[in-house]
Design an enzyme around this catalytic site. Structure first.
Site, PDB file in Angstrom:
ATOM      1  N   THR A 145      40.132  48.945  25.181  1.00 42.54           N
ATOM      2  CA  THR A 145      38.799  48.359  25.302  1.00 42.54           C
ATOM      3  C   THR A 145      38.618  47.780  26.695  1.00 42.54           C
ATOM      4  O   THR A 145      39.573  47.598  27.448  1.00 42.54           O
ATOM      5  CB  THR A 145      38.574  47.227  24.281  1.00 42.54           C
ATOM      6  OG1 THR A 145      39.261  46.045  24.724  1.00 42.54           O
ATOM      7  CG2 THR A 145      39.039  47.621  22.904  1.00 42.54           C
ATOM      8  N   ASP A 146      37.380  47.457  27.020  1.00 41.54           N
ATOM      9  CA  ASP A 146      37.128  46.641  28.199  1.00 41.54           C
ATOM     10  C   ASP A 146      37.195  45.170  27.767  1.00 41.54           C
ATOM     11  O   ASP A 146      37.434  44.846  26.607  1.00 41.54           O
ATOM     12  CB  ASP A 146      35.774  47.000  28.806  1.00 41.54           C
ATOM     13  CG  ASP A 146      35.692  46.666  30.294  1.00 41.54           C
ATOM     14  OD1 ASP A 146      36.490  45.839  30.773  1.00 41.54           O
ATOM     15  OD2 ASP A 146      34.830  47.234  30.979  1.00 41.54           O
ATOM     16  N   TRP A 147      36.955  44.288  28.712  1.00 47.14           N
ATOM     17  CA  TRP A 147      37.161  42.845  28.576  1.00 47.14           C
ATOM     18  C   TRP A 147      36.432  42.261  27.358  1.00 47.14           C
ATOM     19  O   TRP A 147      35.206  42.226  27.304  1.00 47.14           O
ATOM     20  CB  TRP A 147      36.677  42.181  29.854  1.00 47.14           C
ATOM     21  CG  TRP A 147      36.939  40.721  29.984  1.00 47.14           C
ATOM     22  CD1 TRP A 147      36.121  39.715  29.563  1.00 47.14           C
ATOM     23  CD2 TRP A 147      38.070  40.094  30.597  1.00 47.14           C
ATOM     24  NE1 TRP A 147      36.664  38.492  29.880  1.00 47.14           N
ATOM     25  CE2 TRP A 147      37.862  38.687  30.517  1.00 47.14           C
ATOM     26  CE3 TRP A 147      39.235  40.562  31.198  1.00 47.14           C
ATOM     27  CZ2 TRP A 147      38.779  37.767  31.032  1.00 47.14           C
ATOM     28  CZ3 TRP A 147      40.144  39.652  31.707  1.00 47.14           C
ATOM     29  CH2 TRP A 147      39.922  38.274  31.620  1.00 47.14           C
ATOM     30  N   ALA A 148      37.211  41.821  26.380  1.00 46.78           N
ATOM     31  CA  ALA A 148      36.693  41.099  25.201  1.00 46.78           C
ATOM     32  C   ALA A 148      35.625  41.875  24.439  1.00 46.78           C
ATOM     33  O   ALA A 148      34.789  41.273  23.759  1.00 46.78           O
ATOM     34  CB  ALA A 148      36.148  39.729  25.619  1.00 46.78           C
ATOM     35  N   ASP A 149      35.650  43.184  24.503  1.00 47.68           N
ATOM     36  CA  ASP A 149      34.560  43.953  23.902  1.00 47.68           C
ATOM     37  C   ASP A 149      34.656  44.089  22.394  1.00 47.68           C
ATOM     38  O   ASP A 149      33.655  44.425  21.751  1.00 47.68           O
ATOM     39  CB  ASP A 149      34.455  45.332  24.568  1.00 47.68           C
ATOM     40  CG  ASP A 149      33.607  45.284  25.819  1.00 47.68           C
ATOM     41  OD1 ASP A 149      32.737  44.399  25.909  1.00 47.68           O
ATOM     42  OD2 ASP A 149      33.810  46.111  26.717  1.00 47.68           O
TER      43      ASP A 149
END
Length: 756
Positions: free
Chosen positions: A303-307
């Protein structure tokens, strides 16, 4: 310049990466080890491998020392499999990072018997290494239309990153920049899918090396991102929804990712936003059906940041964190980048115990994490004691400089350039004496707010110009108010700049944007700031010729001041050596050869791409649609001038009619008709004259870059498979229909016909 053997390899091996057959795509030779390891792991150990945390969970931001108790908890209790990022506004040097990595691997192996994989956003070179080599940003390398520079950047950033004992880079960025308002436009290679494909695949191969199952000593794993359609939010704001038909997704946005996966990409990062109402992180179709199943791919999706949190906090497709985790894992996510919550491992365990996430899906995700670590040799050697003589070397600097020279685009020249050495120059504008502006975001720090100690050995535009033109002086006129965002301006210096203009021969107005990255770069108006426009207008009253230097991550609208300028150069974000390259180009030591990899808009409410639909512009010539028509834009995709001129002639093809699967060979003669040596990017376009779906006016199908001496002619040859002329239909299938196609190169064109 004397060149080390490794650098010779970097240059000489380009053709290997561009022309070789696809890398092996079968499963790895580590499957027995992976199966055995998984059979021995507890549920908690498996869950931990699926989580990536930010380094500040284990490192004190004040002392920059790792915290033993936190390390024990993260790797001993939670069994976390990956760490990412740097510490706030600090950029690590090699010695610090190697020490950190040695401790991390010690705790990770002690805690769960599995090495940690560390990831960094090395976007334009080793941009998170204090002594690293920063290349121009990707948008600049797109402007070179020369894959050698993507190759050189990939090899260099991999070498310097691995010297830190970091084995994973979140690069290349492969988001088509088709909405210039989007604040990450400069991280892309431009607006065209073919250009994006060639440059991304070239860099990815260079980062990883020749064998995806055994990543070399001087290579790292690449993480291609952000899959998919991230660069065209409807609003232009970062991480906001996109509306893209499936046929557009297939034909344009999926293509670069498909090519890189087939060529051996080991990992993929997901688009943070949503497409057609579905968050990409929750899309089984895109993550599993299109990639894992459709391409038979055994790599890792992160995932990307905190997605995962965004699925319930922002998108509201999940009721809580636990449901969001289940949604992401079942869609196809293998590793969750949740920077601050190691306890999500407990949620994963509960989901498996409850049968919401199957044990088979869990084991598949764990296998993909372990497979990546085996391929990188981390089980055998978590850290490496190799020699790294080229880190921050003159050899790597030369490669970055050469890329900058070919990336800067001359858009207008009324005969004023090149300038003579005794020219008295006033450098003005907020970008005239700033390294931050030249590098852009992801440069030492997230927003590019670099500490002067990282860049003091490099030249700003003013410093580089003064070294070439001794009578150069600098008066800012307008200045950026330096803070974290850095977009506010002080225009109080305009009168001083106007006064200084009276004592110069030429004004170099350096305008554009300060550095930014992601959401902090969101804007409401693509027009260049009023302060900078007013500066240029005020300077014009001095009666001295003005050269505009555009230093910006996206094309800011300048239609008010374009007529004022005698010359315009768009240097984009050329990196630490960009000012040196500009000065060499301005004085004529180097020749311009960059071409725009995007369409430069003239109006904020009229944003177009070069491959617009034929029905969007209804100009006619002799009863046929004008396939050379241009929208009302400031400059078109592919525009770029030189100090010399080129003539195209005798475009020919080896067959006038063709069938599906045929190879078509096109040849074109290019002659340097000017008085100095120059490089020319030769671009071949196709136009489908009649199709069952409204066709694009034209599409880039091939390009090459050549160098010609005065009066020299070279024949450029392109071989294109006929299937490349197909389009994706609304049924999700590819169609190559009988009928005529127009092929154009420069001023020349031919018509060919598909007969079945």
């Amino acid at each position: 310049m004397k060149t080390d053997n490794l650098v010779l390899t970097i240059t000489a091996s380009l053709l290997l990466f561009v022309n070789c057959a696809d890398a092996p795509s079968g499963y790895s030779p580590y499957e027995k080890e992976i199966s055995k390891k998984i059979s021995e792991m507890s549920l908690e150990e498996k869950a931990g491998q699926l989580v990536q945390l930010n380094i500040d969970k284990i490192c004190d931001p004040n002392t920059l020392e790792l915290m033993p108790e936190a390390m024990e908890e993260i790797f001993g209790r939670y069994k976390i499999g990956s760490i990412l990022n740097t510490m706030g506004e600090n950029c690590p040097d090699r010695e610090w990072m190697r020490n950190v990595m040695a401790q991390i691997q010690e705790y990770s192996i002690k805690g769960c018997g599995i090495p940690c994989i560390y990831g960094l956003d090395m976007i334009h070179g080793a941009s998170y290494l204090a002594e690293g080599t920063l290349f121009p940003q990707e948008i600049n390398l797109g402007a070179t239309f020369n894959p050698i520079h993507a190759h050189n950047m990939g090899k260099t950033l991999a070498y310097e990153t691995r010297s830190m004992d970091v084995a994973w880079v979140f690069s290349p960025v492969m988001d088509l920049g088709r909405n210039p308002v989007w604040p990450r436009q400069w991280e892309s290679w431009g607006e065209d899918a073919y250009l994006q494909t060639v440059m991304s695949e070239t860099e990815m191969r260079a980062i990883q090396g020749e064998d995806r199952n055994s990543i070399g000593t001087y290579n790292t794993a690449a993480c291609i991102k952000h899959y998919l359609g991230y660069g065209v939010p409807v609003t232009g704001k970062d991480r906001t929804p996109a509306i893209i038909p499936d046929y557009e997704l297939r034909e344009r946005y999926f293509r670069p990712f498909e090519a890189c996966i087939k060529a051996g990409a080991l990992s993929l990062m997901v688009n943070s936003a949503s497409i057609n109402g579905i968050p990409t992180h929750a899309s089984h179709k895109f993550l599993t059906e299109w990639v894992k199943e459709g391409l038979d791919w055994d790599g890792l999706i992160v995932t990307d940041w905190a997605d995962i949190d965004n699925l319930y906090e922002r998108d509201h497709v999940a009721a809580d964190r636990k449901e969001a985790i289940a949604m992401g894992l079942n869609a196809g996510v293998d590793m969750i980048m949740d920077p601050y919550k190691p306890e999500i491992t407990e949620d994963i365990c509960e989901l498996v115990r409850e049968g919401i996430v199957s044990e088979a899906r869990l084991n598949d995700a764990v296998a993909r994490v372990l497979r990546l670590k085996y391929r990188l040799g981390l089980f055998e050697s978590p850290t490496r004691d190799s020699e790294w003589p080229l880190v921050g070397s003159k050899e790597f600097a030369q490669l970055a400089y050469e890329a900058a020279v070919e990336s800067e685009v001359l858009l207008k020249n009324n005969g004023i350039l090149p300038l003579k050495e005794d020219t008295r120059i006033l450098v003005t504008g907020p970008n005239g004496n700033s390294m931050r502006c030249l590098n852009g975001g992801w440069s030492y720090t997230w927003q590019g707010t670099n500490n002067p100690k990282y860049v003091e050995r490099y030249n700003t535009i003013f410093e580089a110009m003064k070294s070439r033109f001794p009578s150069t002086r600098y008066v800012a006129g307008v200045s950026y108010i330096e803070d974290w965002a850095g977009q506010n301006e002080d225009a109080s210096g305009i009168p001083e700049a106007v006064k200084a203009a009276g004592d110069c021969d030429v004004i170099l107005a350096c305008i554009g944007e300060n550095s930014y990255c992601e959401t902090p770069g969101n804007i409401n108006d693509l027009t260049l700031s009023a302060n900078q426009i007013n500066l240029v207008k005020a300077l014009a009253a001095a009666g001295k010729p003005i050269i505009l230097i555009l230093n910006e991550g996206r094309p800011r609208v300048i239609n008010e001041i374009e007529p004022i300028a005698e010359a315009i150069v768009d240097i984009l974000l050329p990196g630490n050596y960009g000012a040196d390259a500009l000065a060499a180009l301005i004085c004529g030591e180097e020749n311009f050869s960059g071409k725009l990899p995007f369409t430069y808009p003239k109006y904020v409410n009229s944003l177009h791409t070069y491959d617009f639909k034929v029905s969007e512009k209804r100009e006619m010539i002799d009863g046929a649609y004008n396939y050379d028509a241009k929208m009302d834009v400031q400059w078109s995709f592919g525009d770029g001038l030189s100090y010399t001129t080129f003539k195209y002639s005798d475009l020919r093809v080896d067959k006038d009619t063709f069938r599906k699967g045929d190879d078509l060979k096109f040849c074109i003669n290019v002659t340097n008709t000017g008085k100095c040596t120059g490089k020319e990017s030769v671009l071949l376009y196709s136009s489908d004259l009649v199709a069952s779906m409204v066709p694009d006016v034209k599409r880039l199908r091939a390009f090459d870059k050549i160098e010609l001496s005065p009066n020299e002619t070279k024949t450029v040859e392109f071989v294109i498979n006929a299937d490349e002329l197909a389009f994706a239909g609304d049924d999700g299938k590819w169609h190559l229909e009988p009928g005529e196609f127009r092929i154009s190169v420069g001023t020349e064109s031919v018509t060919i016909c598909c007969i079945e």
